[in-house]
Design a protein around this motif. Structure first.
Motif, PDB file in Angstrom:
ATOM      1  N   GLU A 123       7.046  -9.983  -4.906  1.00 52.55           N
ATOM      2  CA  GLU A 123       7.940 -10.222  -5.386  1.00 52.55           C
ATOM      3  C   GLU A 123       8.063  -8.944  -6.246  1.00 52.55           C
ATOM      4  O   GLU A 123       7.898  -8.670  -6.288  1.00 52.55           O
ATOM      5  N   GLY A 124       8.492  -9.794  -8.056  1.00 56.17           N
ATOM      6  CA  GLY A 124       8.481  -8.826  -9.159  1.00 56.17           C
ATOM      7  C   GLY A 124       6.530  -9.001  -9.155  1.00 56.17           C
ATOM      8  O   GLY A 124       6.309  -7.480  -9.950  1.00 56.17           O
ATOM      9  N   ASP A 125       6.384  -9.422  -8.361  1.00 53.35           N
ATOM     10  CA  ASP A 125       3.963  -9.889  -8.507  1.00 53.35           C
ATOM     11  C   ASP A 125       4.338  -9.786  -7.239  1.00 53.35           C
ATOM     12  O   ASP A 125       4.786 -10.198  -5.984  1.00 53.35           O
ATOM     13  N   TYR A 126       2.586  -9.348  -6.651  1.00 60.39           N
ATOM     14  CA  TYR A 126       2.229 -10.047  -5.404  1.00 60.39           C
ATOM     15  C   TYR A 126       1.064 -11.090  -5.309  1.00 60.39           C
ATOM     16  O   TYR A 126       0.479 -11.018  -6.754  1.00 60.39           O
ATOM     17  N   ASP A 161       4.048  -1.775  -4.257  1.00 60.83           N
ATOM     18  CA  ASP A 161       2.244  -2.088  -5.050  1.00 60.83           C
ATOM     19  C   ASP A 161       1.640  -2.813  -4.240  1.00 60.83           C
ATOM     20  O   ASP A 161       0.247  -2.896  -3.929  1.00 60.83           O
ATOM     21  N   THR A 162       2.200  -3.490  -3.464  1.00 63.44           N
ATOM     22  CA  THR A 162       1.739  -4.727  -3.019  1.00 63.44           C
ATOM     23  C   THR A 162       1.130  -4.262  -1.774  1.00 63.44           C
ATOM     24  O   THR A 162      -0.022  -4.490  -1.520  1.00 63.44           O
ATOM     25  N   ILE A 163       1.874  -3.202  -1.051  1.00 64.93           N
ATOM     26  CA  ILE A 163       1.486  -2.676   0.516  1.00 64.93           C
ATOM     27  C   ILE A 163       0.199  -1.781  -0.277  1.00 64.93           C
ATOM     28  O   ILE A 163      -1.354  -1.700   0.358  1.00 64.93           O
ATOM     29  N   SER A 164       0.127  -1.085  -1.205  1.00 64.02           N
ATOM     30  CA  SER A 164      -1.063  -0.516  -1.674  1.00 64.02           C
ATOM     31  C   SER A 164      -1.910  -1.106  -2.167  1.00 64.02           C
ATOM     32  O   SER A 164      -3.372  -0.499  -1.355  1.00 64.02           O
ATOM     33  N   GLY A 165      -2.413  -2.054  -3.024  1.00 61.00           N
ATOM     34  CA  GLY A 165      -2.982  -3.334  -3.039  1.00 61.00           C
ATOM     35  C   GLY A 165      -3.564  -3.918  -1.956  1.00 61.00           C
ATOM     36  O   GLY A 165      -5.182  -3.511  -1.688  1.00 61.00           O
ATOM     37  N   SER A 189       7.966  -0.583  -8.238  1.00 63.51           N
ATOM     38  CA  SER A 189       6.279  -0.097  -8.690  1.00 63.51           C
ATOM     39  C   SER A 189       6.005   0.963  -9.308  1.00 63.51           C
ATOM     40  O   SER A 189       7.103   1.762  -8.722  1.00 63.51           O
ATOM     41  N   SER A 190       4.161   1.103  -9.356  1.00 64.59           N
ATOM     42  CA  SER A 190       4.187   2.135  -9.817  1.00 64.59           C
ATOM     43  C   SER A 190       3.984   2.680  -8.763  1.00 64.59           C
ATOM     44  O   SER A 190       4.153   4.516  -9.186  1.00 64.59           O
ATOM     45  N   GLN A 195       2.720   8.828  -2.203  1.00 66.97           N
ATOM     46  CA  GLN A 195       1.491   8.005  -2.744  1.00 66.97           C
ATOM     47  C   GLN A 195       1.385   6.844  -1.636  1.00 66.97           C
ATOM     48  O   GLN A 195       0.439   7.016  -0.993  1.00 66.97           O
ATOM     49  N   LEU A 196       2.761   5.984  -1.582  1.00 67.26           N
ATOM     50  CA  LEU A 196       1.808   5.010  -0.454  1.00 67.26           C
ATOM     51  C   LEU A 196       1.828   5.689   1.268  1.00 67.26           C
ATOM     52  O   LEU A 196       0.793   5.596   2.374  1.00 67.26           O
TER      53      LEU A 196
END
Length: 279
Positions: A123-126, A161-165, A189-190, A195-196
């Protein structure tokens, strides 16, 4: 050989000058000392001075060693297929949460390879809810128990950001990735879409979107057009070489022992040269 304290060579120079200019004692019963000249030096005194000076200068040698070791980098069984299920647990999924859980459970139940499966929620983080495992009962329990905003409790969304991580961390395992989300309309996300797209190239990703948010079409286009590449799994072992450079003492104790033994000899010699045998 080198010296840690070459400045102590001054001690040897001063000691030598002292030996050269001191008045030598004459021992009448030894012919060797009868003709002592003003600048004569006793060889024993000279050796004691040399050995003490060398020990004070602390002779060392530099040694370099290379130590190669094998490190086991295999976190998981690379022979088994890997599946990563990314679940959106943000509040915007309220209308789709039952369907999301049903699809996730279906992925677990119907994978023919009996793969190791990882659960990631965001959500706001993963965070990783469950690392790669084939304990499907536990995985299903975690999915059924999932609640909104389970990561931060504050909400928000960080889909890209989650998918990238996940891609950056687990690309070497060539996993199949399933993304279940409503498109994350308020994504903070940043990582940008471009980029994704670049990161996703070569990965096996299936995007399952809920609702009619425009982001669903964008992500479906990104992931459906990726050209799959085969990545070699993480090698079981990697060699690591460490270089150790250090100083070793060289002859330090031998110089001290030699000086000490000569001092004892000097004391004994002086004792007997001055001893009156009553003759």
């Amino acid at each position: 050989m080198t010296f840690l304290h070459p400045e102590f060579a001054l001690f040897g120079i001063l000691g030598l000058l002292f030996l050269l200019f001191q008045k030598k004692r004459k021992f009448t019963h030894l012919h060797f000392f009868k003709n002592t000249k003003s600048f004569s030096v006793d060889i024993v005194d000279l050796l004691i001075l040399i050995f003490l000076t060398l020990s004070l200068m602390y002779p060392v040698k530099y040694t370099t060693k290379y130590i190669t070791s094998k490190v086991d980098y295999q976190f998981y069984n690379n022979k088994k297929e890997k599946i990563i299920i990314i679940l959106d647990d943000s509040l915007s999924m309220e209308d789709y949460v039952k369907l999301e859980k049903s699809i996730a459970l279906n992925i677990i139940e119907n994978n023919k390879a009996k793969a190791d499966i990882m659960l990631v929620i965001f959500e706001g983080d993963y965070k990783i809810l469950s690392y790669f495992t084939d304990n499907y009962d536990e995985l299903k329990k975690q999915i059924n128990d999932l609640y909104f905003n389970a990561v931060t409790g504050k909400g928000g969304s960080m889909l890209r950001d989650t998918i990238s991580g996940v891609i950056n961390a687990f690309r070497p395992y060539n996993p199949k990735i399933y993304i279940l989300t409503d498109g994350s309309p308020n994504d903070e996300s940043s990582v940008s879409v471009q980029q994704l797209k670049k990161l996703a190239n070569g990965m096996q990703i299936k995007y399952i979107g809920f609702g009619d948010d425009k982001n669903n079409k964008i992500y479906e286009k990104i992931f459906n057009n990726t050209k799959l590449k085969k990545y070699n799994p993480v090698s079981k072992y990697q060699e690591k070489t460490k270089v150790y450079s250090y100083q070793e003492e060289e002859f330090f104790y031998w110089f001290l022992v030699a000086a000490f033994m000569l001092m004892i000899y000097k004391i004994i010699r002086l004792r007997f040269e001055n001893f009156n045998f009553g003759v």
